[in-house]
Design a protein around this motif. Sequence first.
Motif, PDB file in Angstrom:
ATOM      1  N   LEU A 197      -1.543  -1.876   4.842  1.00 40.87           N
ATOM      2  CA  LEU A 197      -0.250  -2.594   5.403  1.00 40.87           C
ATOM      3  C   LEU A 197      -0.625  -3.887   6.078  1.00 40.87           C
ATOM      4  O   LEU A 197      -0.117  -4.818   5.478  1.00 40.87           O
ATOM      5  CB  LEU A 197       0.234  -1.728   6.522  1.00 40.87           C
TER       6      LEU A 197
ATOM      7  N   LEU B  98       2.441  -6.075   5.649  1.00 41.43           N
ATOM      8  CA  LEU B  98       3.727  -5.238   5.939  1.00 41.43           C
ATOM      9  C   LEU B  98       3.257  -4.434   7.069  1.00 41.43           C
ATOM     10  O   LEU B  98       2.249  -4.285   7.801  1.00 41.43           O
ATOM     11  CB  LEU B  98       3.870  -4.474   4.759  1.00 41.43           C
TER      12      LEU B  98
ATOM     13  N   PRO C 116       7.194  -0.667   3.477  1.00 40.71           N
ATOM     14  CA  PRO C 116       6.958  -0.357   2.275  1.00 40.71           C
ATOM     15  C   PRO C 116       8.193   0.306   1.588  1.00 40.71           C
ATOM     16  O   PRO C 116       8.715  -0.038   0.226  1.00 40.71           O
ATOM     17  CB  PRO C 116       5.702   0.329   2.020  1.00 40.71           C
ATOM     18  N   LYS C 117       8.620   1.415   2.015  1.00 42.60           N
ATOM     19  CA  LYS C 117       9.875   2.152   1.374  1.00 42.60           C
ATOM     20  C   LYS C 117      10.926   1.269   0.943  1.00 42.60           C
ATOM     21  O   LYS C 117      11.776   1.438   0.124  1.00 42.60           O
ATOM     22  CB  LYS C 117      10.009   3.636   2.192  1.00 42.60           C
TER      23      LYS C 117
ATOM     24  N   HIS D  69       5.136  -5.335  -2.985  1.00 43.20           N
ATOM     25  CA  HIS D  69       5.500  -3.843  -3.468  1.00 43.20           C
ATOM     26  C   HIS D  69       4.541  -3.404  -4.618  1.00 43.20           C
ATOM     27  O   HIS D  69       4.062  -2.288  -4.596  1.00 43.20           O
ATOM     28  CB  HIS D  69       6.913  -3.648  -3.806  1.00 43.20           C
TER      29      HIS D  69
ATOM     30  N   TRP E 179       1.188  -2.676  -2.881  1.00 41.80           N
ATOM     31  CA  TRP E 179       1.474  -1.602  -2.142  1.00 41.80           C
ATOM     32  C   TRP E 179       1.233  -0.116  -3.253  1.00 41.80           C
ATOM     33  O   TRP E 179       0.866   0.793  -2.850  1.00 41.80           O
ATOM     34  CB  TRP E 179       2.693  -1.202  -1.501  1.00 41.80           C
ATOM     35  N   ARG E 180       1.937  -0.280  -4.350  1.00 40.03           N
ATOM     36  CA  ARG E 180       1.918   0.794  -5.254  1.00 40.03           C
ATOM     37  C   ARG E 180       0.418   0.976  -5.719  1.00 40.03           C
ATOM     38  O   ARG E 180       0.182   2.167  -5.886  1.00 40.03           O
ATOM     39  CB  ARG E 180       2.702   0.532  -6.341  1.00 40.03           C
TER      40      ARG E 180
ATOM     41  N   CYS F  44      -1.083   3.013  -3.314  1.00 40.63           N
ATOM     42  CA  CYS F  44      -0.781   4.477  -3.331  1.00 40.63           C
ATOM     43  C   CYS F  44      -1.372   5.221  -4.617  1.00 40.63           C
ATOM     44  O   CYS F  44      -1.578   6.348  -4.238  1.00 40.63           O
ATOM     45  CB  CYS F  44       0.863   4.455  -3.435  1.00 40.63           C
TER      46      CYS F  44
END
Length: 162
Positions: free
Chosen positions: A24, A29, A34-35, A99, A102-103, A106
């Motif tokens: 993050l 972030l 993120p969501k 994003h 972030w993905r 993930c």
Amino acid sequence: MEKTFHMLLYRAFHAERNYLRPCLETIGLEVGQPKLLGYLSTNGSCSQKQLASYFDIDSAAVSRMLDSLEKKGFITRKTDERSRRSNLVEITEKGLQAHKEWRRHCRETEAIMLQGFDAAEKEQFAEFLRRAYQNFQRDKEPAVQEDPGLTGKKGGESSCGI
């Protein structure tokens, strides 16, 4: 070690969250953001009320997250031409890049979490989690829209919200 589903889910959730938390900061972030970017990236512009309803969180909390995202240039807000009393939230190019980053984190986290699972076990695990989520949603009023990340829609991406 405790073997109840509650504790197993709790420990897995917090292990994932702790693993992702440093990411993050790298992206700029904060927890919960993120969501929101994921939703906007997938669904396009929407109202703050839609975000709060979709994620089943307080609209004041959504407002605080959006304020911070806007200050950092990840989103913009503009007056909704259909209803001048509300704003539409839109993701910016910087937000799309955040994003995307972030993905990536993930996917790396999911690869670590699912080490040793074969394809059938991964699908079964995902199905169990979908069913557990739906069980919680079944008795809710009004019906909550399903999360595309939990249903496998939109290319099968999970929301990976922290």
